[in-house]
Design a protein around this motif. Structure first.
Motif, PDB file in Angstrom:
ATOM      1  N   UNK A 147       0.805  -1.229   0.000  1.00 31.87           N
ATOM      2  CA  UNK A 147       0.000   0.000   0.000  1.00 31.87           C
ATOM      3  C   UNK A 147       0.831   1.270   0.000  1.00 31.87           C
ATOM      4  N   UNK A 148       2.147   1.144  -0.077  1.00 33.67           N
ATOM      5  CA  UNK A 148       3.038   2.288  -0.197  1.00 33.67           C
ATOM      6  C   UNK A 148       2.821   3.318   0.899  1.00 33.67           C
ATOM      7  N   UNK A 149       2.536   2.845   2.115  1.00 32.96           N
ATOM      8  CA  UNK A 149       2.442   3.760   3.246  1.00 32.96           C
ATOM      9  C   UNK A 149       3.830   4.287   3.584  1.00 32.96           C
ATOM     10  N   UNK A 150       3.882   5.521   4.039  1.00 34.01           N
ATOM     11  CA  UNK A 150       5.166   6.154   4.351  1.00 34.01           C
ATOM     12  C   UNK A 150       5.271   6.382   5.853  1.00 34.01           C
ATOM     13  N   UNK A 151       6.349   5.894   6.426  1.00 31.94           N
ATOM     14  CA  UNK A 151       6.625   6.068   7.856  1.00 31.94           C
ATOM     15  C   UNK A 151       7.703   7.116   8.018  1.00 31.94           C
ATOM     16  N   UNK A 152       7.495   8.061   8.891  1.00 27.65           N
ATOM     17  CA  UNK A 152       8.489   9.089   9.190  1.00 27.65           C
ATOM     18  C   UNK A 152       9.615   8.427   9.976  1.00 27.65           C
ATOM     19  N   UNK A 153      10.727   8.166   9.321  1.00 31.12           N
ATOM     20  CA  UNK A 153      11.808   7.408   9.949  1.00 31.12           C
ATOM     21  C   UNK A 153      12.492   8.185  11.068  1.00 31.12           C
ATOM     22  N   UNK A 154      12.623   9.478  10.911  1.00 29.76           N
ATOM     23  CA  UNK A 154      13.258  10.265  11.986  1.00 29.76           C
ATOM     24  C   UNK A 154      12.399  10.239  13.247  1.00 29.76           C
ATOM     25  N   UNK A 275       3.824   7.292  -3.528  1.00 27.09           N
ATOM     26  CA  UNK A 275       4.289   8.409  -2.692  1.00 27.09           C
ATOM     27  C   UNK A 275       4.687   9.657  -3.465  1.00 27.09           C
ATOM     28  N   UNK A 276       4.684   9.567  -4.804  1.00 28.13           N
ATOM     29  CA  UNK A 276       4.966  10.752  -5.600  1.00 28.13           C
ATOM     30  C   UNK A 276       3.755  11.642  -5.826  1.00 28.13           C
ATOM     31  N   UNK A 277       2.588  11.193  -5.392  1.00 31.65           N
ATOM     32  CA  UNK A 277       1.374  11.997  -5.549  1.00 31.65           C
ATOM     33  C   UNK A 277       1.233  12.989  -4.396  1.00 31.65           C
ATOM     34  N   UNK A 278       1.037  14.280  -4.668  1.00 34.04           N
ATOM     35  CA  UNK A 278       0.877  15.261  -3.584  1.00 34.04           C
ATOM     36  C   UNK A 278      -0.265  14.921  -2.639  1.00 34.04           C
ATOM     37  N   UNK A 279      -1.276  14.198  -3.115  1.00 33.44           N
ATOM     38  CA  UNK A 279      -2.407  13.840  -2.253  1.00 33.44           C
ATOM     39  C   UNK A 279      -2.111  12.619  -1.380  1.00 33.44           C
ATOM     40  N   UNK A 280      -0.982  11.960  -1.606  1.00 36.63           N
ATOM     41  CA  UNK A 280      -0.605  10.834  -0.749  1.00 36.63           C
ATOM     42  C   UNK A 280      -0.374  11.358   0.666  1.00 36.63           C
ATOM     43  N   UNK A 281      -0.975  10.723   1.693  1.00 38.80           N
ATOM     44  CA  UNK A 281      -0.838  11.239   3.065  1.00 38.80           C
ATOM     45  C   UNK A 281       0.600  11.295   3.571  1.00 38.80           C
ATOM     46  N   UNK A 282       1.489  10.510   2.973  1.00 36.13           N
ATOM     47  CA  UNK A 282       2.884  10.529   3.411  1.00 36.13           C
ATOM     48  C   UNK A 282       3.795  11.282   2.469  1.00 36.13           C
ATOM     49  N   UNK A 283       3.208  12.089   1.586  1.00 32.66           N
ATOM     50  CA  UNK A 283       3.990  12.781   0.543  1.00 32.66           C
ATOM     51  C   UNK A 283       5.122  13.623   1.123  1.00 32.66           C
ATOM     52  N   UNK A 284       4.815  14.471   2.099  1.00 38.65           N
ATOM     53  CA  UNK A 284       5.834  15.369   2.652  1.00 38.65           C
ATOM     54  C   UNK A 284       6.890  14.595   3.437  1.00 38.65           C
ATOM     55  N   UNK A 285       6.458  13.598   4.194  1.00 39.58           N
ATOM     56  CA  UNK A 285       7.423  12.785   4.954  1.00 39.58           C
ATOM     57  C   UNK A 285       8.361  12.056   4.002  1.00 39.58           C
ATOM     58  N   UNK A 286       7.809  11.540   2.910  1.00 47.67           N
ATOM     59  CA  UNK A 286       8.643  10.817   1.953  1.00 47.67           C
ATOM     60  C   UNK A 286       9.645  11.763   1.286  1.00 47.67           C
ATOM     61  N   UNK A 287       9.204  12.938   0.908  1.00 47.92           N
ATOM     62  CA  UNK A 287      10.106  13.905   0.279  1.00 47.92           C
ATOM     63  C   UNK A 287      11.254  14.283   1.213  1.00 47.92           C
ATOM     64  N   UNK A 288      10.968  14.323   2.518  1.00 49.40           N
ATOM     65  CA  UNK A 288      11.981  14.728   3.491  1.00 49.40           C
ATOM     66  C   UNK A 288      13.053  13.653   3.689  1.00 49.40           C
ATOM     67  N   UNK A 289      12.724  12.389   3.438  1.00 45.71           N
ATOM     68  CA  UNK A 289      13.678  11.317   3.745  1.00 45.71           C
ATOM     69  C   UNK A 289      14.127  10.518   2.520  1.00 45.71           C
ATOM     70  N   UNK A 290      13.590  10.849   1.351  1.00 40.77           N
ATOM     71  CA  UNK A 290      13.942  10.129   0.131  1.00 40.77           C
ATOM     72  C   UNK A 290      14.165  11.128  -0.995  1.00 40.77           C
ATOM     73  N   UNK A 291      14.871  10.681  -2.028  1.00 34.32           N
ATOM     74  CA  UNK A 291      15.145  11.578  -3.155  1.00 34.32           C
ATOM     75  C   UNK A 291      14.285  11.280  -4.374  1.00 34.32           C
ATOM     76  N   UNK A 292      13.270  10.425  -4.199  1.00 28.73           N
ATOM     77  CA  UNK A 292      12.362  10.134  -5.298  1.00 28.73           C
ATOM     78  C   UNK A 292      11.279   9.175  -4.867  1.00 28.73           C
ATOM     79  N   UNK A 293      10.180   9.091  -5.622  1.00 36.99           N
ATOM     80  CA  UNK A 293       9.051   8.235  -5.232  1.00 36.99           C
ATOM     81  C   UNK A 293       9.212   6.767  -5.602  1.00 36.99           C
ATOM     82  N   UNK A 294      10.211   6.420  -6.410  1.00 38.18           N
ATOM     83  CA  UNK A 294      10.439   5.024  -6.727  1.00 38.18           C
ATOM     84  C   UNK A 294       9.685   4.526  -7.941  1.00 38.18           C
TER      85      UNK A 294
END
Length: 378
Positions: A147-154, A275-294
């Protein structure tokens, strides 16, 4: 060195004896010793092999770890990592974890005495609430499978350090090119190297990388004791595959972005997980810890009938288990990656019978779109 240069020159030196640009394959099960008092660097290939050591050092270097270990499969890497814990210990695990990991934790490891609590790890409060005095680690996937959920790793690692826990992250989807969990405070990174690291759908392998040398020694001890090591021929194939990791990830990711744009226009597509979609709930967290949506995305269709039609109709994307190859692969989680998860458990996690997962390969994305469109009757 920059990442692309590290891939080519980092941990795979030119053979000093003959100048070979390709690391030698040492097909040896044992190594002769000089004397009773003077043993060489290698003795028995389960404990160490020069070709395996080369790929272990390469992957550890890319992840920024001190110790890398190569295993016979991704599940061998995961299972061996769980063996650093003891019966009675407890783990907090992200709820939509890979089905094989769920099966291992809910049966084999549970019978052995290792307990696990599955939570929505995108919510730090849910993680904190699941921690008990017996908890030893957090086990996370980000983005999660399927489901491509994004966890804030920090946030997760901060909580873990506060409570004296290890943080273990499966980084298969992102690879060290797009995300490096050890740099974000995590302790162990795991990979199904079968996927993007090797990238050619011809090797089954797994990796564990530790940040701390002492933790690395614990993992190395288990690897040697269990012996689920990667053979030298497969190690060489992964070394070959690693060299093109950057260009493969860039091209596959670009294709995934283009396909997601097209899927958004399709009436029969009910929901897209990427996670590359702005409407994805983890969009900002993913951008902060990754350099691309995959290069992996999942999407739900409007009905089971449409889903079956898509699966039966695709020609370019192989309908198969796995992901991360040069060829695109369409998977059906309910009967593939998460078949080991009971239907009620899948439904509770949102893994529906109308969900498919697409790993985008190196085909021209316009051809893939045309293939998907024909299968959907669009």
């Amino acid at each position: 060195m920059k990442f692309a240069t590290e891939l080519i020159h980092g941990k795979s030196p030119i053979d000093p004896e003959f100048g070979s640009l390709s690391h030698p394959i040492y097909h040896s099960s044992t190594f002769a010793q000089r004397s009773m008092d003077e043993f060489g660097r290698y003795d028995y290939a389960r404990s160490g092999n020069p070709t395996r050591e080369a790929v272990e050092e390469a992957v550890a270097g890319l992840e920024g770890g001190t110790t890398g270990l190569a295993f016979a499969s991704g599940m061998a890497a995961i299972g061996s990592t769980f063996m650093i814990f003891s019966p009675g210990d407890h783990l907090v695990v992200c709820e939509d974890v890979y089905g094989g990991t769920f099966r291992l934790l809910s049966t084999v490891m549970k019978n052995w005495g290792l307990e696990a609590t599955f939570v929505d790890a995108t919510d730090p409060a849910a993680i904190a609430a699941a921690v008990t005095p017996r908890t030893k680690a957090l086990y996370l996937e980000t983005p999660s499978n399927p489901l491509l959920k994004v966890i804030d790793l920090k946030a997760a690692t901060s909580l873990a350090k506060e409570k004296g826990l290890l943080t273990i992250v499966d980084n298969t989807f992102m690879t060290p090119y797009l995300q490096r969990p050890l740099e974000l405070g995590c302790d162990i990174v795991l990979h199904s190297g079968t996927k993007f690291l090797n990238g050619h759908s011809d090797v089954i392998c797994g990796f564990a990388v530790a940040k701390d040398p002492e933790l690395g020694k614990r993992l190395k001890y288990v690897q040697n004791a269990f012996g689920a090591v990667l053979g030298p021929q497969d190690c060489w194939l992964v070394l070959r595959g690693l060299r093109t990791l950057k260009v493969r990830m860039e091209e596959s990711q670009a294709g995934a972005i283009r396909i997601v744009e097209w899927l958004k226009t399709q009436e029969k597509v009910a929901k897209i997980y990427y996670p590359g979609l702005p409407e994805h709930p983890g969009y900002e967290a993913h951008r902060a810890q990754s350099s691309g949506p995959g290069a992996v995305l999942s999407f739900e269709l409007d009905s089971y009938e449409t889903t079956a039609k898509l699966v039966a109709g695709v020609k370019l994307a192989a309908f198969a288990v796995s992901l991360g190859g040069v060829e695109s692969i369409l998977s059906y989680p309910a009967k593939m990656s998460h078949a080991a998860m009971p239907p009620a458990e899948r439904e509770a996690r949102g893994i529906k019978d109308t969900l498919v997962r697409l790993s985008v390969g190196l085909e021209d994305p316009e051809d893939l779109i045309a293939d998907l469109a024909a299968a959907l009757g669009a």
